[in-house]
Motif scaffolding. Structure first.
Motif, PDB file in Angstrom:
ATOM      1  N   SER A  93       0.811  -1.221   0.000  1.00 27.22           N
ATOM      2  CA  SER A  93       0.000   0.000   0.000  1.00 27.22           C
ATOM      3  C   SER A  93       0.842   1.267   0.000  1.00 27.22           C
ATOM      4  CB  SER A  93      -0.926   0.008   1.221  1.00 27.22           C
ATOM      5  OG  SER A  93      -0.170   0.028   2.431  1.00 27.22           O
ATOM      6  N   SER A 109      -1.842  -3.740 -15.497  1.00 23.19           N
ATOM      7  CA  SER A 109      -3.288  -3.491 -15.500  1.00 23.19           C
ATOM      8  C   SER A 109      -4.051  -4.807 -15.433  1.00 23.19           C
ATOM      9  CB  SER A 109      -3.673  -2.724 -16.769  1.00 23.19           C
ATOM     10  OG  SER A 109      -2.938  -1.532 -16.899  1.00 23.19           O
ATOM     11  N   ARG A 115      -4.838   1.101 -10.306  1.00 23.87           N
ATOM     12  CA  ARG A 115      -6.202   1.637 -10.241  1.00 23.87           C
ATOM     13  C   ARG A 115      -6.518   2.292 -11.582  1.00 23.87           C
ATOM     14  NH1 ARG A 115      -8.192   6.650 -10.306  1.00 23.87           N
ATOM     15  NH2 ARG A 115      -9.890   7.350  -8.951  1.00 23.87           N
ATOM     16  N   TYR A 117      -8.005   4.859 -14.192  1.00 24.16           N
ATOM     17  CA  TYR A 117      -8.502   6.227 -14.135  1.00 24.16           C
ATOM     18  C   TYR A 117      -9.950   6.236 -14.632  1.00 24.16           C
ATOM     19  CZ  TYR A 117      -3.577   7.592 -13.658  1.00 24.16           C
ATOM     20  OH  TYR A 117      -2.278   7.731 -13.224  1.00 24.16           O
ATOM     21  N   ALA A 328      -2.886   0.072  -7.027  1.00 25.19           N
ATOM     22  CA  ALA A 328      -4.222  -0.425  -6.676  1.00 25.19           C
ATOM     23  C   ALA A 328      -4.456  -0.480  -5.181  1.00 25.19           C
ATOM     24  CB  ALA A 328      -4.425  -1.811  -7.283  1.00 25.19           C
ATOM     25  N   TYR A 329      -3.376  -0.551  -4.402  1.00 25.78           N
ATOM     26  CA  TYR A 329      -3.516  -0.697  -2.953  1.00 25.78           C
ATOM     27  C   TYR A 329      -3.203   0.593  -2.190  1.00 25.78           C
ATOM     28  CZ  TYR A 329      -3.152  -5.367  -4.831  1.00 25.78           C
ATOM     29  OH  TYR A 329      -3.338  -6.492  -5.603  1.00 25.78           O
ATOM     30  N   PRO A 333      -5.824   7.142  -2.961  1.00 28.82           N
ATOM     31  CA  PRO A 333      -5.942   7.184  -4.422  1.00 28.82           C
ATOM     32  C   PRO A 333      -6.366   8.535  -4.976  1.00 28.82           C
ATOM     33  CG  PRO A 333      -7.756   5.948  -3.449  1.00 28.82           C
ATOM     34  CD  PRO A 333      -6.770   6.184  -2.358  1.00 28.82           C
TER      35      PRO A 333
END
Length: 436
Positions: A93, A109, A115, A117, A328-329, A333
């Motif tokens: 994270s 991806s 993450r 967009y 992603a973690y 974000p």
């Protein structure tokens, strides 16, 4: 992708890279406990300080919304990927923003490491950018990597030698065959990247695309994608590689040459042509200023679009660069997206092009007076990026590139049979029947 240059136990190497990365952490704007504004960690590709400057500016401009810490990734594409895959696979994270070579965006991806967009964020983040770099950041119709910098290889040549050979490399119909004939006639060398690494894959892929083919078809089929080097374009690519490598125009170190070895040969008495990224002109000028390169050599350097494979078909210049993804973690974000938007603003990309010799993904950058003053070939760079050819956008790119460079190496061994043999090896590797 500019100047990515690139025994021991792989496990030991991974551990060593991890240790080096931890030790090399550079704090730009605070770290430690999160009692105040969050500290965003951005994993950057090594440069001369341009990324750090952009991060520092954005932290200051955030109005206290976030602080920024940078960690520098290793210098090679392979080591960069190893470190990020290991961390993200473990759900790290601490990775808020990460710089990725364009060839790895699809893999990360697809694995769920980034993450995506939103559509609105994509619209903001890519406004004014050339379409080709944006495509390298897409996966399944979503943007996962916002172009941070772009790149395309050019043909570099010695003007005096081209004139002596009676050729014009800037001619729209100038081909690899024309170039080889001219170099052999002058007793000079053609410099390119023939080492078994990513730079060699860049060369092979560009030849195939320029010939109207593809290295891999149906990439959306994943491991069932179809290797397609056994085609007229692939066979012509093999002919070009083999003919050059077995000719007098091949540098003695071709099979071990990366970007910097190619540049050294080009700047020597033997140099005549070179395929390389735009940074080489700034590097030559700096060497002349430092007194390590004759200014006459710099004055003799010309540039043109990547040579054609067939005279009646435009070339597809190799497309490189890097994209920015949000981990992603990440625990932050929204702030990470804000940081990406600030980092990637067009004025910063233009400044980075001046400071780091890394081309901008923005079309407007090439019209800036300071860019046109520094880059006499600004229009050519923009055109080459806009019409550049990407390497296969597949999550299994590492397997595909590894199998191809293995079967096509050394360059002097490449024959008309190589494309067919390469297709079989790629298919076997993707299917798990053989290992690299």
């Amino acid at each position: 992708m500019k100047r990515i240059q690139f025994a021991h136990s792989p496990i030991r190497r991974v551990i060593a890279l991890a240790s080096a990365s931890m030790v090399a952490a550079t704090l730009l704007s605070g770290c430690g406990s999160e009692s105040g504004p969050p500290t965003l960690t951005w994993y950057i590709l090594p440069d001369n300080g341009g990324s750090a400057a952009r991060a520092e500016q954005c932290a200051a401009a955030s109005g206290g919304a976030y602080k920024v810490r940078i960690e520098s990734l290793p210098s090679t594409a392979t080591a960069q990927r190893e470190q990020m895959v290991r961390r993200l696979a473990a759900g790290d994270s601490s990775i808020d923003v990460v710089s990725l070579d364009v060839v790895f965006t699809a893999e990360f991806s697809h694995a769920g490491f980034l993450r995506p967009y939103t559509a609105e964020e994509k619209s903001r983040l890519t406004a004014g950018m050339l379409p080709a770099p944006v495509e390298t950041g897409m996966w399944e119709d979503k943007l996962f990597g916002a172009p941070y910098k772009s790149n395309a290889q050019l043909l570099w040549y010695r003007k005096s030698l081209a004139a002596a050979a009676g050729v014009d490399p800037t001619s729209p119909s100038f081909t690899w065959d024309d170039m080889l004939k001219a170099a052999v006639g002058q007793g000079k060398k053609i410099s390119t990247q023939g080492q078994r690494y990513e730079g060699y894959m860049v060369w092979i892929n560009a030849l195939v695309l320029s010939g109207g083919g593809e290295v891999l078809q149906d990439v959306e089929a994943g491991r069932n994608a179809k290797p397609s080097l056994a085609s007229p374009a692939g066979e012509k690519a093999a002919e070009i590689v083999g003919n050059l490598a077995r000719s007098s125009a091949a540098p003695v170190d071709l099979s071990n040459a990366a970007e910097e070895q190619a540049r050294a040969t080009f700047q020597s008495e033997q140099g005549m042509f070179m395929l390389n990224w735009p940074y080489v002109l700034a590097a030559a000028r700096s060497a002349a200023e430092a007194g390590t390169l004759d200014q006459a050599i710099v004055d003799d350097i010309g540039w043109a679009r990547y040579p054609r494979v067939f005279a009646d078909r435009p070339s597809a210049p190799p497309l490189g660069g890097a994209n920015l993804g949000v981990g992603a973690y990440s625990k932050h974000p929204d702030q990470a997206v804000q940081l990406v938007e600030c980092i990637n603003a067009e004025p910063k990309a233009t400044k980075y092009m001046l400071d780091e010799s890394e081309p901008s993904p923005y079309a407007a950058s090439y019209d800036a007076p300071e860019i046109r003053e520094e880059y006499a070939n600004a229009d050519l760079i923009r055109e080459s990026i806009a019409e550049g050819g990407p390497r296969p956008l597949t999550p299994f790119y590492t397997d595909v590139a590894g199998a191809i460079t293995q079967t096509w190496h050394p360059p002097a061994s490449v024959t008309e049979q190589t494309p067919k043999e390469s297709d079989q090896f790629v298919a076997d590797v993707l299917a798990g029947r053989r290992l690299l």
